[in-house]
Design an enzyme around this catalytic site. Structure first.
Site: not given
Length: 231
Positions: A200, A169
């Site tokens: 993400h 992420d």
């Protein structure tokens, strides 16, 4: 599938929410908390999917105080930038108040019963905050941002929490992930699942961010979690 109006608890007005109702009597309710892109088709699809599993699902328009009715596409750059601007104007404390009002509205529609929350991105952070600041019966956060600066609230978690962490992420870097594990791994109510190599937004319903295998795994874990804790 319909819209409903919910009164804000601070008396400042009302906001819209997307509602997906199951066939027959709901087994429980789930409040679906938006990303920074509003209650867009992806969030509505999440609600529809929960309704298909027997839940009453409600997605409140949390940006209503800034700009009501926001619907943005993360794959369109100007809309992505608009979403970031809206996030900067968004009052998270008021957002939690609106989530709490939605939980109460869901309970009222059920005639009592359990209500969980599930959120994505900003909504994942808000789901964690809901676990510490509301009476949500179970809370799930997907790639929640900024949990490291909310760890001081972990003592207030009284009901089960599930967090899905994207290993790659770019908004939640490895040092932040390490702090999340350090702060929460020993908490009896918190479970964290890591998804190595995933970025993400991997569980988005549509668009370029979705990673099918990881999304299906996370969603199965979430479904099992809610089945256990909401019934």
């Amino acid at each position: 599938m319909s819209e409903t109006s919910i009164q804000a608890s601070d008396g400042s007005g009302s906001f819209q929410a997307y509602v997906a109702e199951p066939e027959g009597t709901p087994r429980a309710a789930i409040v679906v908390i938006q990303e920074i892109f509003g209650v867009n088709p992806g969030i509505r699809q999440k609600c529809d999917d929960w309704a298909a599993q027997g839940y009453l699902a409600i997605a409140p328009d949390l940006f209503w105080r800034v700009q009501p009715g926001v619907v943005l596409d993360p794959d369109v750059e100007p809309e992505f930038q608009q979403a970031l601007q809206l996030m900067g104007q968004f009052d998270q404390g008021k957002g939690i108040e609106d989530i709490e009002a939605t939980i109460k509205a869901a309970r009222a529609q059920l005639g009592g019963g359990k209500v969980g929350v599930v959120g994505f991105c900003l909504g994942g952070r808000l789901a964690f905050m809901a676990a510490t600041r509301t009476d949500s019966d179970a809370s799930v956060g997907y790639y929640a941002v900024g949990i490291d600066n909310l760890l001081g609230e972990k003592h207030a978690i009284a009901k089960p929490v599930l967090l899905h962490v994207a290993g790659a992420d770019h908004f939640v870097t490895p040092d932040i992930q390490a702090k999340m594990h350090e702060g929460l791994d020993d908490h009896p109510k918190v479970t964290i699942f890591d998804y190595p190599g995933e970025d993400h937004g991997f569980a988005a319903e549509m668009g370029k961010r979705r990673s099918e295998a990881a999304a299906e795994l996370a969603d199965t874990r979430t479904a099992d979690f809610f089945a256990e804790h909401l019934g």
